[in-house]
Design an enzyme around this catalytic site. Structure first.
Site, PDB file in Angstrom:
ATOM      1  N   HIS A 104       0.934  -0.982  -0.075  1.00 32.90           N
ATOM      2  CA  HIS A 104      -0.065  -0.008   0.011  1.00 32.90           C
ATOM      3  C   HIS A 104       1.158   1.175  -0.122  1.00 32.90           C
ATOM      4  CE1 HIS A 104      -2.559  -3.075   2.200  1.00 32.90           C
ATOM      5  NE2 HIS A 104      -3.657  -2.338   1.743  1.00 32.90           N
ATOM      6  N   HIS A 274     -11.296 -13.653   2.671  1.00 32.77           N
ATOM      7  CA  HIS A 274     -12.664 -13.088   2.374  1.00 32.77           C
ATOM      8  C   HIS A 274     -13.896 -14.000   1.765  1.00 32.77           C
ATOM      9  CE1 HIS A 274      -9.659  -9.339   1.717  1.00 32.77           C
ATOM     10  NE2 HIS A 274      -9.708  -9.798   2.826  1.00 32.77           N
TER      11      HIS A 274
HETATM   12  C1  XUL Z   1      -7.766  -6.544   4.022  1.00 33.11           C
HETATM   13  C2  XUL Z   1      -6.815  -7.061   2.546  1.00 33.11           C
HETATM   14  C3  XUL Z   1      -5.992  -5.958   2.290  1.00 33.11           C
HETATM   15  C4  XUL Z   1      -5.891  -5.901   0.485  1.00 33.11           C
HETATM   16  C5  XUL Z   1      -5.290  -4.622   0.128  1.00 33.11           C
HETATM   17  O1  XUL Z   1      -8.593  -7.522   4.450  1.00 33.11           O
HETATM   18  O2  XUL Z   1      -6.995  -8.095   2.338  1.00 33.11           O
HETATM   19  O3  XUL Z   1      -5.009  -5.993   2.778  1.00 33.11           O
HETATM   20  O4  XUL Z   1      -5.442  -6.991   0.260  1.00 33.11           O
HETATM   21  O5  XUL Z   1      -5.543  -3.426   0.653  1.00 33.11           O
HETATM   22 CO    CO Z   2      -5.835  -9.071   0.585  1.00 37.48          CO
END
Ligand code: XUL
Ligand code: CO
Length: 396
Positions: A104, A274
């Site tokens: 990031h 997720h």
């Molecule tokens: C959060 C996540 C993030 C994304 C990038 O759950 O997975 O780290 O991969 O912002």
């Molecule tokens: Co991620």
């Protein structure tokens, strides 16, 4: 100077040692980067990438506790430790033999008190990153902007009810795309952790989704304008930190992209932790995204089945990882041939007649009725699930 400092002293390059005892963990037992499998080097099938934020910025805190990790690179001013962290990261990448990393914007360089100051910090640290990249050959798999941690994003970034916040996010993404170009990133990820809502009472969902679509459109336009040649990816997640996140799962994102005519500009970055948070099985979104030609990248991790959090653990379940790799290998193409499970016969009724019309979207309910009047009850056919499961188990 920080560049000479050794952070992982006593550890040399991690070798490939296929026959070693179970206790020997500082080696690769299966991963032999150069070995060619199905016409492609293992490293090119897998394209491993080190995730900068967990590996180098993670503090080991959880929502109930404090920092548990104290890293030697976190010393000095924020800019000094950003440089030390980057050097430690490149030492780690090269000792591990991993060719890619992801980050990031705010992991790489600290946020300043103004946008200009944050951008200057990023310029300075990415100059060093560029030097380290060309010295080592390590590349950026993807860059993303952190549009969720700063308090200004408390109620979202692209879906914030205040356009001032959306504008900040836009300005941040503009710089993120410039950085992606500067470092030759191969992808750019959008993860909308706060793009959603906590309460429907104060939320205009239709307006917010439209704003999110405009935001993506602006990003596409800027990408084209600066000649940035990377793949855009959206990373679905159902919740956390939002109660409901718009990018709920693969199908929600695909539906959103198609609704707003954005599908040719984006693919998906699927993170199986997720997927399981969305209530699906581990491989579900990988398979769904791939089925629509939209699987772009994988955040390879897992949750703990007995916890409801995004714990981001390394994926250790061979069944799960094999299912993911099976999809990856399949969509990567085994031309001219390979392991063919020939499952297509199950769908042979879609290759002619009424099935063909359903396949190309031209059938009607009246035709369904006429077909049933003529043909009556369908035959009940086994899906042969256990047969395929046992063939699959043979290989793991
Ligand atoms: C959060 C996540 C993030 C994304 C990038 O759950 O997975 O780290 O991969 O912002
Ligand atoms: Co991620």
């Amino acid at each position: 100077m920080a560049a000479q400092e050794e952070f992982f002293a006593g550890i040399s390059k991690i070798p490939y040692v296929p026959s070693t005892g179970p206790g020997d963990v500082m080696c690769f037992k299966h991963y032999n980067a150069e070995e060619v499998l199905m016409g492609r080097k293992m490293e090119d099938w897998l394209r491993f990438s080190v995730c900068y934020w967990h590996s180098f910025c993670g503090t080991g805190a959880d929502p109930f506790g404090f920092q548990t990790l104290h890293r030697p690179w976190n010393e000095g001013t924020p800019m000094e430790s950003a440089k030390r962290r980057l050097c430690a990261a490149f030492e780690f990448f090269t000792k591990l033999g991993v060719k890619y990393y992801t980050f990031h914007d705010r992991d790489m360089a600290p946020e300043g008190s103004t946008l200009q100051e944050s951008n200057m910090n990023l310029d300075e640290i990415t100059d060093l990153a560029l030097q380290l990249q060309s010295r080592t050959g390590v590349k950026v798999l993807w860059v993303t902007c952190n549009l969720f941690a700063h308090p200004r994003y408390m109620n979202g970034a692209a879906t914030n009810p205040d356009c001032h916040v959306l504008a900040y996010a836009g300005a941040q993404v503009k710089k993120g795309l410039d950085i992606a170009k500067k470092l030759g990133a191969e992808n750019f990820v959008f993860w909308g952790g706060r793009e959603g809502f906590l309460s429907i009472h104060n939320t205009d969902v239709a307006a917010e989704l439209k704003h999110m679509a405009s935001f993506f459109k602006m990003a596409v336009e800027y990408k084209e304008k600066i000649g940035l040649k990377c793949q855009f990816l959206i990373e679905p997640k159902p919740k956390e930190p939002c109660k409901h996140q718009y990018d709920y799962d693969a199908m929600s994102v695909i539906g959103f992209l198609k609704h707003y005519g954005l599908e040719s500009h984006f693919k998906l970055n699927i993170e199986p932790n997720h997927t399981t948070l969305a209530g699906h099985s581990y491989e579900h979104d990988i398979v769904m995204a791939s089925a629509f030609g939209m699987l772009g990248s994988v955040d390879s991790n897992t949750g703990s089945p007995d916890l409801g959090w995004d714990t981001d653990q390394f994926p250790m379940d061979i069944r799960n990882t094999t299912l993911v790799m099976k999809t990856v290998v399949e969509q990567g193409g085994l031309q001219p041939g390979g392991l063919n499970f020939d499952a297509k016969e199950r769908y042979s009724s879609f290759s002619h007649g009424l099935g063909r019309k359903v396949e190309d979207g031209s059938a009607s309910l009246e035709e369904m009725e006429a077909f049933i009047r003529e043909n009556g009850e369908p035959k009940v056919t086994s899906g042969k699930q256990e047969k395929y499961e046992s063939i699959f188990n043979h290989y793991i």
